[in-house]
Design a protein around this motif. Structure first.
Motif, PDB file in Angstrom:
ATOM      1  N   LYS A  97       1.026  -1.348  -0.107  1.00 16.32           N
ATOM      2  CA  LYS A  97       0.065  -0.100   0.105  1.00 16.32           C
ATOM      3  C   LYS A  97       0.959   1.536   0.166  1.00 16.32           C
ATOM      4  O   LYS A  97       0.716   2.205  -0.821  1.00 16.32           O
ATOM      5  N   ARG A 100       2.461   1.409  -3.714  1.00 18.43           N
ATOM      6  CA  ARG A 100       1.620   1.539  -4.762  1.00 18.43           C
ATOM      7  C   ARG A 100       0.570   3.032  -4.537  1.00 18.43           C
ATOM      8  O   ARG A 100       0.671   3.624  -5.350  1.00 18.43           O
ATOM      9  N   GLU A 101      -0.081   2.872  -3.415  1.00 22.84           N
ATOM     10  CA  GLU A 101      -0.911   4.012  -3.162  1.00 22.84           C
ATOM     11  C   GLU A 101      -0.371   5.140  -2.446  1.00 22.84           C
ATOM     12  O   GLU A 101      -0.787   6.209  -2.632  1.00 22.84           O
ATOM     13  N   GLY A 102       0.685   4.894  -1.776  1.00 20.43           N
ATOM     14  CA  GLY A 102       1.395   6.070  -1.071  1.00 20.43           C
ATOM     15  C   GLY A 102       2.436   6.751  -2.199  1.00 20.43           C
ATOM     16  O   GLY A 102       2.742   7.855  -1.682  1.00 20.43           O
ATOM     17  N   THR A 154      -7.467  -4.296   2.406  1.00 24.70           N
ATOM     18  CA  THR A 154      -7.327  -4.625   1.009  1.00 24.70           C
ATOM     19  C   THR A 154      -8.806  -4.963   0.543  1.00 24.70           C
ATOM     20  O   THR A 154      -8.954  -5.362  -0.592  1.00 24.70           O
ATOM     21  N   VAL A 158      -7.770  -6.672  -3.207  1.00 29.95           N
ATOM     22  CA  VAL A 158      -6.605  -6.202  -3.875  1.00 29.95           C
ATOM     23  C   VAL A 158      -5.398  -7.085  -3.429  1.00 29.95           C
ATOM     24  O   VAL A 158      -5.045  -7.435  -2.161  1.00 29.95           O
ATOM     25  N   TYR A 160      -1.249  -6.587  -4.572  1.00 28.10           N
ATOM     26  CA  TYR A 160      -0.204  -5.573  -4.830  1.00 28.10           C
ATOM     27  C   TYR A 160       0.772  -6.431  -5.899  1.00 28.10           C
ATOM     28  O   TYR A 160       1.454  -7.454  -5.252  1.00 28.10           O
TER      29      TYR A 160
END
Ligand SMILES: Nc1ncnc2c1ncn2[C@@H]1O[C@H](COP(=O)(O)OP(=O)(O)OP(=O)(O)O)[C@@H](O)[C@H]1O
Ligand SMILES: [Mg+2]
Lengths: 345, 501
Positions: A97, A100-102, A154, A158, A160
């Motif tokens: 997370k 990918r998202e941060g 997730t 999800v 990653y």
């Protein structure tokens, strides 16, 4: 045994539990070397003894091996940590997370993940030392908590993936002839060995494991030391999460499910007493190896392949091995305590 | 007298017992008559407890024969000897910690199978009666875990009294009992003797032997060096038999005047520990004795000063600075050392080697940077073994392989090595033989001279009187009087009992 006193003679070395375990491991390995065959991806029959297979075993045992290393100090203090497997999953998700998202750089994400692991270990530590709750109950709680968190983060769906090659290098490539993660594992093993066998920390862990009251009266910082082993366990579980992610190239919420039981089995098989005080890191490493070779070796026995029952078989045999080891190591103790029970002086 | 004519009740001949390479007993002969108190004497590790364990069937001897009232005995187990009428107060209370006193007594005394009916009311009443008989003043429904060492010892004694056995063995029953309980015990033992019971009595306090025993057998290094009537022998002679040399039994005198105040208590209390409003001061070089009855709060006060039960009232000053230790590790860091009363639970970690035990409280000093230094550790351990004459197979020997007195020495060695500012000793010489005892007294004096403040709790009244520069008497959780050193025993006892002179 396992007091690693420098004055031990040859007899105590030969009769040490670790030596016995090493012998079992060697026998096990040669058994599979002789009877094990398998077919590789190109359809060629190869034996169990190939170098590639050894590396495969090494790769697959690193994560459980790390968890076993993490659990050795914990069990030495007569504690237990059931949450390490779940924490592995949670840390994998946190790592994925963050990256990918941060949008964080991978090294930074990795460092933060390690911190998160230590923090989660700190939660266990706080509950156990501050509230004086039994470790079994606390970590049974965080076992569900961490896994639940991972799934919540997730939404249970999800995963990653698509990590860059520089990161996958740590889980899938070789460095200086060995699988890369083996080096990390070796580093961790040396660190834990030094901590347990060469510092006053390890000495305190044992004292706490033998007699928490005795340790307290000796002025040892019992709360601090007990907390430390759980924080350390969290940290190592996070490292295992990173390696897991690098090996499979994906971070998912169910990473490491059931690993804690394999790790505990390895530690106990390695001669560490579940009642605390006695045990060694070298024993744990041998325990990990014995389980890894068994698991991997069974998978290439023709009989087992025909029955398509590698998982089941390895479970059964690991269990049997553990019971045997326990019987072998506990029996003399039971006998002598029975004889000593009404002792005076 | 009548004892000479009495037939032997129990005869042991040529008893041998080894633990691995340690030859604990090497051919011991022993004879107990009905209606006598037979003292068993010897240095720490001489084999007394081992001999007792052989008699009770807890250990199987390697060789030798035993005869009970003329009948040869075969293989013994504790169950068999119990049925034969042999009961024992062990050196260390072996009670079930989570059961009540009544349940513990009931388990020992009541016959019948596992499915028998338990009459709880009767069990409780009988337990109460036995407790009163040994002079215990706590109720039988207390859990053993909550009892102090001497209280547990009283329960053990109560068990044995209730057994109605014809042979009663007491392995240092008075090690932690104070004068009043001891006097009570003696009355009871004399009653037993008059009723024809044979009593084997072990103690390191020679004055007890002389006031109670009829005959004495001395063990040295696992061999019996002779049995004699007590009236035919002197104290000095007994010591010579036991140790093989003369031991000066004088208490070392204070040589210098005490210095500055090291410890000062102002109205210190701890509700949880039952300590209230204690005020006194101890100066450098001074030994402050604490006297009082069992349950007077001496150990509780020590535990409060050591941070195990932190004070919740009053102020503690150490070298002028106010301190408030909330844990033992804080207290140690502040320079407080405490040798606990219960050596097996608190004093030594039994599973660990002597070396590890000795250095346990001084990790930062012996192991700078937290690195273990095995050589230095072994050196320290060997030093301690030599200084206190610990009988063991070496610094690697686990605490559990030591005799009671030798465990006590290891527990002491750990704290003497800490070089503290304040040293609190709780029964420092319990179970320690005469030779080592005077050595320990010398060491304590020397430490005081080096500028430590020493608080010494001891139920051995002569020891308190002989060693202390001042004596604090505790009663009901508070300090009731401070007497000068060298006070006479009656004054101290009167203060402990709360009788105005
Ligand atoms: N379990 C054991 N393993 C090895 N050695 C032991 C064990 N128990 C006792 N010993 C040894 O046997 C010897 C005799 O011990 P024992 O307990 O009988 O002494 P003791 O006379 O009762 O001494 P104390 O006055 O200190 O109680 C000692 O040298 C002791 O170290
Ligand atoms: Mg003894």
């Amino acid at each position: 045994m396992n007091q690693n006193s420098p004055s031990a003679g040859w007899k105590s070395v030969v009769l040490r539990y670790e030596t016995l375990l090493l012998a079992v491991l060697v026998v096990e390995w040669f058994f599979f070397y002789h009877y094990g065959t398998t077919v590789n991806r190109k359809g060629v029959v190869v034996g169990f003894g190939t170098l590639d297979r050894q590396f495969d075993i090494l790769r697959h045992s690193c994560e459980i091996g790390l968890l076993a290393l993490a659990l050795t100090p914990v069990i030495l203090t007569a504690g237990i940590d059931l949450s390490v497997g779940s924490l592995l999953g949670l840390c994998a998700i946190i790592f994925g997370k963050l990256w990918r998202e941060g949008g964080l750089e991978l090294p930074l994400a990795a460092v933060l993940t390690l911190l998160a692991g230590a923090l989660a270990g700190g939660l266990n530590a706080g509950l156990i030392t501050r509230l004086r709750l039994p470790p079994l109950i606390v970590t049974l709680g965080t076992y569900s908590l961490f896994r639940g968190l991972a799934e919540a983060l997730t939404h249970g769906a999800v995963t990653y993936t698509d990590f860059p090659a520089e990161f996958l290098f740590f889980g899938q490539e070789r460095w200086l002839g060995l699988p890369t993660q083996a080096w990390l594992f070796l580093l961790a093993a040396i660190a834990v060995w030094v901590l347990v066998h060469r510092t006053t920390f390890g000495r305190s862990f044992r004292a706490i494991g033998f007699s928490p009251e005795g340790a307290r009266y000796a002025g040892l910082p019992v709360g601090h030391r007990t907390g430390l082993v759980y924080v350390l366990a969290g940290l190592i579980a996070a490292l295992a999460a990173l390696i897991y992610t690098a090996r499979l190239g994906q971070a998912k919420a169910d990473a490491g499910t059931g690993y804690e039981l394999f790790a505990i089995t390895a530690v106990v098989l390695g001669g560490t007493s579940i009642f605390g005080g006695r045990g060694s890191v070298s024993g744990t490493l041998l325990g990990v190896a014995a389980i890894a070779v068994l698991k991997n070796g069974l998978a290439c026995l023709p009989v087992v392949i025909r029955m398509n029952a590698a998982e089941e078989m390895s479970g059964m045999f690991t269990g049997a091995l553990l019971l045997l080891a326990l019987a072998g190591s506990i029996l003399p103790n039971i006998l002598s305590t029975l004889r000593l029970r009404p002792q005076a002086g | 007298m009548r004892h000479e004519t009495a037939a032997p009740l129990l005869t042991l001949a040529g008893i041998k017992k080894s633990y691995g390479a340690v030859r604990a007993l090497q051919g011991v002969d022993f004879e107990l008559r009905a209606g006598e108190v037979h003292a068993l004497l010897g240095e720490n590790g001489a084999g007394k407890s081992t001999l007792i364990n052989v008699i009770t069937g807890a250990r199987t001897p390697d060789a030798g024969t035993m005869t009970l009232a003329g009948r040869p005995l075969g293989e013994l187990t504790p169950a068999v000897t119990r049925a034969l009428g042999i009961a024992c107060v062990h050196q260390q209370p072996a009670l079930f910690a989570d059961l009540t006193v009544a349940e513990n007594i009931g388990l020992r005394l009541e016959g019948g199978g596992p499915w028998r009916w338990v009459d709880w009311r009767r069990r409780g009443q009988e337990a109460e009666q036995l407790l009163r008989r040994v002079g215990a003043d706590f109720p039988a429904n207390r859990t053993v875990r909550e009892l102090s060492m001497p209280e547990q010892q009283l329960v053990e004694i109560a068990c044995v009294l209730g057994s109605g056995a014809r042979i009663i063995i007491m392995d240092e029953p008075t090690a932690s009992l104070t004068h009043r309980e001891q006097a009570r015990l003696f009355t009871v033992v004399r009653e037993l003797r008059a009723a024809g019971t044979g009593v084997i009595y072990i103690s390191h306090r020679l004055e007890e032997i002389f006031s109670l025993a009829d005959r004495v057998t001395v063990l040295r290094d696992g061999e019996s060096v002779g049995t004699q009537a007590v009236r035919d022998i002197t104290e000095a002679g007994l010591i010579k038999l036991m140790v093989g040399r003369e031991v000066a039994q004088l208490y070392p005198p204070a040589e210098s005047a005490p210095g500055e105040t090291v410890l000062e208590l102002k109205g210190v209390g701890c509700r949880r520990a039952g300590v209230r409003d204690v005020s006194f001061a101890v100066r450098a070089g001074e030994i402050f004795g604490l006297a009082g009855l069992v349950g007077a709060g001496r150990t509780e006060l020590a535990r409060t000063l050591f941070g195990l039960t932190p004070a919740d009232a009053g102020e503690i000053f150490l070298q002028g600075a106010r301190i408030h230790p909330r844990s033992a590790s804080e207290a140690v860091a502040l320079g407080v050392a405490y040798v606990p009363e219960d050596r097996r639970r608190h004093g030594v970690v039994l599973e660990m080697p002597i070396a590890h035990n000795v250095t346990m409280a001084i990790h930062p000093r012996v192991f700078p940077g937290a690195w273990l230094r095995f050589g230095a550790e072994e050196g320290l351990a060997c030093q301690a073994i030599r200084d206190l004459a610990v009988k063991c197979s070496g610094p690697d020997a686990p605490g559990s392989s030591l005799s009671g007195g030798n465990q006590q020495k290891v527990s002491l060695a750990r704290w003497l090595a800490t070089k503290p500012k304040l040293l609190i000793l709780d029964e420092p010489t319990q179970g320690v033989d005469v030779g080592a005892k005077s050595e320990i007294h010398r060491i304590i004096r020397r430490l005081a001279k080096e500028g430590l403040a020493v608080i010494m709790i001891s139920s051995d009244l002569p020891e308190v009187l002989g060693m202390s520069d001042r004596i604090g008497v505790m009663r009901g959780g508070t300090l009731s009087a401070i007497l000068p050193g060298g006070s006479d025993p009656h004054t101290v006892m009167a203060a402990a009992l709360g009788q105005a002179k």
